[in-house]
Design an enzyme around this catalytic site. Structure first.
Site, mmCIF file in Angstrom:
data_model
loop_
_atom_site.group_PDB
_atom_site.id
_atom_site.type_symbol
_atom_site.label_atom_id
_atom_site.label_comp_id
_atom_site.label_asym_id
_atom_site.label_seq_id
_atom_site.Cartn_x
_atom_site.Cartn_y
_atom_site.Cartn_z
ATOM 1 N N LYS A 126 0.902 -1.356 0.002
ATOM 2 C CA LYS A 126 -0.096 0.188 0.040
ATOM 3 C C LYS A 126 0.783 1.072 -0.119
ATOM 4 O O LYS A 126 1.876 1.279 0.540
ATOM 5 C CB LYS A 126 -0.707 -0.239 1.133
ATOM 6 C CG LYS A 126 -2.108 0.868 1.142
ATOM 7 C CD LYS A 126 -3.178 0.189 0.624
ATOM 8 C CE LYS A 126 -4.445 0.987 0.070
ATOM 9 N NZ LYS A 126 -5.619 0.338 -0.182
ATOM 10 N N ASP A 166 -7.300 4.563 -4.490
ATOM 11 C CA ASP A 166 -7.808 4.331 -3.196
ATOM 12 C C ASP A 166 -8.441 5.713 -2.831
ATOM 13 O O ASP A 166 -8.789 6.501 -3.826
ATOM 14 C CB ASP A 166 -6.668 4.117 -1.885
ATOM 15 C CG ASP A 166 -7.248 3.333 -0.797
ATOM 16 O OD1 ASP A 166 -7.730 2.127 -0.628
ATOM 17 O OD2 ASP A 166 -7.219 4.128 0.146
HETATM 18 P P1 NDP Z 1 -13.020 7.849 -2.622
HETATM 19 O O1 NDP Z 1 -11.923 8.721 -2.515
HETATM 20 O O2 NDP Z 1 -13.608 7.741 -4.033
HETATM 21 O O3 NDP Z 1 -14.403 8.470 -1.857
HETATM 22 C C1 NDP Z 1 -14.076 8.230 -0.293
HETATM 23 C C2 NDP Z 1 -15.301 8.622 0.327
HETATM 24 O O4 NDP Z 1 -15.119 8.761 1.685
HETATM 25 C C3 NDP Z 1 -15.749 10.024 0.067
HETATM 26 O O5 NDP Z 1 -17.184 10.211 -0.032
HETATM 27 C C4 NDP Z 1 -15.052 10.958 1.246
HETATM 28 O O6 NDP Z 1 -15.771 12.316 1.533
HETATM 29 C C5 NDP Z 1 -15.124 9.775 2.268
HETATM 30 N N1 NDP Z 1 -14.387 9.961 3.212
HETATM 31 C C6 NDP Z 1 -12.886 9.679 3.043
HETATM 32 N N2 NDP Z 1 -12.266 10.033 4.296
HETATM 33 C C7 NDP Z 1 -12.910 10.462 5.033
HETATM 34 C C8 NDP Z 1 -12.898 10.634 6.311
HETATM 35 N N3 NDP Z 1 -11.920 10.912 7.126
HETATM 36 N N4 NDP Z 1 -14.165 11.029 7.235
HETATM 37 C C9 NDP Z 1 -15.411 10.783 6.507
HETATM 38 N N5 NDP Z 1 -15.528 10.808 5.284
HETATM 39 C C10 NDP Z 1 -14.187 10.192 4.390
HETATM 40 O O7 NDP Z 1 -12.446 6.556 -2.010
HETATM 41 P P2 NDP Z 1 -12.834 5.169 -2.368
HETATM 42 O O8 NDP Z 1 -14.219 5.032 -2.579
HETATM 43 O O9 NDP Z 1 -12.166 4.480 -3.425
HETATM 44 O O10 NDP Z 1 -12.463 4.320 -1.092
HETATM 45 C C11 NDP Z 1 -13.432 4.212 -0.131
HETATM 46 C C12 NDP Z 1 -12.922 3.064 1.105
HETATM 47 O O11 NDP Z 1 -12.982 1.930 0.183
HETATM 48 C C13 NDP Z 1 -11.616 3.432 1.521
HETATM 49 O O12 NDP Z 1 -11.564 2.674 2.862
HETATM 50 C C14 NDP Z 1 -10.715 2.554 0.540
HETATM 51 O O13 NDP Z 1 -9.638 1.933 1.509
HETATM 52 C C15 NDP Z 1 -11.600 1.332 0.287
HETATM 53 N N6 NDP Z 1 -11.257 0.461 -0.751
HETATM 54 C C16 NDP Z 1 -11.367 1.177 -2.008
HETATM 55 C C17 NDP Z 1 -11.049 0.249 -3.118
HETATM 56 C C18 NDP Z 1 -11.077 0.910 -4.529
HETATM 57 O O14 NDP Z 1 -10.903 -0.025 -5.507
HETATM 58 N N7 NDP Z 1 -11.020 2.285 -4.927
HETATM 59 C C19 NDP Z 1 -11.043 -1.052 -2.960
HETATM 60 C C20 NDP Z 1 -11.149 -1.583 -1.768
HETATM 61 C C21 NDP Z 1 -11.327 -0.840 -0.721
HETATM 62 P P3 NDP Z 1 -14.889 13.645 0.950
HETATM 63 O O15 NDP Z 1 -14.889 13.336 -0.433
HETATM 64 O O16 NDP Z 1 -15.622 14.562 1.874
HETATM 65 O O17 NDP Z 1 -13.620 13.115 1.559
HETATM 66 O O1 2IT Z 2 -7.981 -1.564 -0.872
HETATM 67 C C1 2IT Z 2 -7.886 -1.858 -1.864
HETATM 68 O O2 2IT Z 2 -7.828 -2.972 -2.265
HETATM 69 C C2 2IT Z 2 -7.821 -0.965 -2.954
HETATM 70 N N1 2IT Z 2 -7.765 0.225 -2.808
HETATM 71 C C3 2IT Z 2 -7.472 -1.432 -4.510
HETATM 72 C C4 2IT Z 2 -6.127 -2.082 -4.612
HETATM 73 C C5 2IT Z 2 -5.893 -2.429 -5.931
HETATM 74 O O3 2IT Z 2 -4.663 -2.685 -6.208
HETATM 75 O O4 2IT Z 2 -6.604 -2.210 -6.941
#
Ligand code: NDP
Ligand code: 2IT
Length: 448
Positions: A126, A166
């Site tokens: 990561k 992420d």
């Molecule tokens: P994005 O940046 O696209 O969206 C994140 C969302 O969560 C936004 O709405 C953001 O609001 C909110 N958010 C982020 N940080 C905070 C915080 N500290 N407090 C409150 N709200 C918060 O990220 P993703 O959708 O990609 O990721 C969301 C989660 O999913 C994370 O935990 C990530 O690690 C996990 N994840 C992502 C994957 C991927 O493929 N993208 C795969 C697997 C897991 P704001 O815009 O206001 O900050």
């Molecule tokens: O938390 C996760 O699994 C991710 N942010 C996606 C990682 C990836 O390599 O696609």
């Protein structure tokens, strides 16, 4: 003292200032007790758990860049290459002001087991930076991404370490990072996933985490005799995972009534309008009050002013898709009192340990993030395969594979939980199923 307790104590002493990392290790090692106890002497002699909890390598670097006013800004960049026993390091890059080494280590540690659960050959890693993308111009985002990659490119490669998106890192950022990697290394290779479709990206990668979350949730519900159609769903977040989770939940006949960002949340009695949410978040990059302003059925709640959140809304299924520790014991009690049937984690570690136990003790089906959100990284591995064979698969081909992977993950963790006498405990099942493959590979490869 048991071997697990010994290692837990050592890890706590060594990483005292990294609470998120300790929380992740605590959950995993406690779950592994039944497996470790069967072979305690051998695992201890091999220091397997100590090796598992110590990253193979971690890089921390300066990221200087020039903002639109000509002012030099400095951020800190990180890449933790945690475990390469079963494949090249693989995991996203988080851009958020809260990022420090403890966050990157917790995410990298989780990624080891998640990647193993996909059944694909990817190790755990990561990265990230304390850079805050909010309010930055496209030019500033590009400057930051280029500077970040100028250093990162020495440490990654298609067969070494393959980063992806992420929080704060989406298609735009991956594009800028890929461009800079290619320019410096003079290599056109699948070094990042989540790329644009014109330069090696995979169809369905954008949707994969949210869709995968629903495929696994649906399988968990089905095998417990529950039909998802007609159920009310609360989702937190309004980013990549939340948007496509909402879309797939609706396609499966459920009604999603909430979403949230870091400033506020929406209750939409008519069900979330995904097209509008995408417009507000993916195109305008605006706050959620813009969604409420355009939709009469939606009410906007200011998080700080009201002290409320999406978990106050009565629902059958809760899908936390924002960030770590966003669902605490108070919210868990509210959800249980309101009759929630299932919780599945779209985000990484969004539920506190106390809240997780509360759900499990109150008969709520609970799918941990390392299983439930594995669809994103699984699809990333499919993107790596397509890059290697220099071919692109259709949306349906990728989506079919994704469905198969998520259904498989559920049955593997269900079986692992049953095998060790923890039927229905999918946290224990996921940790054991993820661990077994990595442990076997580590032991076979000797002391490295
Ligand atoms: P994005 O940046 O696209 O969206 C994140 C969302 O969560 C936004 O709405 C953001 O609001 C909110 N958010 C982020 N940080 C905070 C915080 N500290 N407090 C409150 N709200 C918060 O990220 P993703 O959708 O990609 O990721 C969301 C989660 O999913 C994370 O935990 C990530 O690690 C996990 N994840 C992502 C994957 C991927 O493929 N993208 C795969 C697997 C897991 P704001 O815009 O206001 O900050
Ligand atoms: O938390 C996760 O699994 C991710 N942010 C996606 C990682 C990836 O390599 O696609």
């Amino acid at each position: 003292m048991s071997y697990v307790d010994e290692v837990l104590a050592k890890v706590k002493e060594k990483n005292a200032s990294e609470p998120e990392f300790l929380q992740a290790v605590d959950e995993v090692l406690n779950s592994l007790r039944p497996v470790i106890e069967k072979n305690e002497e051998m695992y201890k002699k091999q220091a397997l758990l100590e090796r598992l909890c110590e990253p193979e390598r971690q890089v921390k670097f300066r990221v200087p860049w020039v903002d639109d006013n000509g002012q030099v800004q400095v951020n800190t960049g990180y890449r933790v290459q945690f475990n390469s026993a079963i494949g090249p390091y693989k995991g996203g890059i988080r851009l958020h002001p809260s990022v420090y080494i403890g966050i990157v280590k917790f995410l990298g540690f989780e990624q080891i087991f998640k990647n193993s659960l996909t059944g694909l050959p990817i190790g755990g890693g990561k990265g990230g930076s304390d850079f805050d993308p909010k309010g930055k111009s496209d030019n500033e985002i590009m400057k930051f991404c280029q500077s970040f990659m100028t250093e990162l490119c020495r440490h990654i490669g298609a067969d070494t370490d393959v980063p992806a998106g992420d929080i704060g890192t989406g298609g735009r950022e991956i594009g800028y990072m890929f461009g800079q990697y290619k320019r410096i290394r003079n290599l056109y290779e699948g070094v990042l996933t989540g790329k644009g479709l014109t330069f090696g990206g995979s169809l369905a990668r954008t949707e994969a985490t949210g869709y995968g979350l629903l495929y696994l949730t649906n399988e968990m519900l089905k095998s417990n005799g529950i039909d998802i159609a007609g159920k009310t769903v609360c989702i937190s977040g309004a980013g990549n995972v939340a948007i496509y989770a909402t879309q797939k939940a609706q396609q499966l006949g459920a009604k999603v009534v909430t979403c949230s960002d870091s400033t506020g949340w929406i209750y939409d009695s008519e069900g979330i309008d995904v097209a509008l949410l995408k417009e507000v978040k993916e195109v305008k990059r605006a706050r959620l009050d813009a969604y409420a302003a355009a939709r009469p059925s939606a009410v906007y709640h200011d998080k700080k002013a009201e002290g409320s959140n999406v978990w106050d809304i009565k629902c059958d299924i809760a899908l936390p898709c924002a960030t770590q520790n966003e669902l605490d014991i108070e919210s868990a009690k509210t959800l249980v009192a309101n009759g929630v049937l299932a919780v599945a984690e779209g985000a990484n570690m969004p539920t506190t340990l106390e809240a997780t136990e509360y759900f499990q003790n109150n008969g709520v089906l609970f799918a941990p993030g390392k299983a439930a959100n594995a669809g994103g990284v699984a699809c990333s591995a499919l993107e790596m395969s397509q890059n290697s064979e220099r071919l692109s698969w259709t949306f349906d081909e990728v989506d079919q594979k994704l469905q198969g992977i998520m259904v498989n993950i559920f049955h593997n963790l269900d079986a692992a939980a049953k095998k060790y006498g923890f039927e229905g405990n999918y946290v224990v099942g996921a940790n054991i199923a993820g661990f077994e493959k990595v442990a076997e590979a580590m032991l076979a490869q000797g002391v490295v």
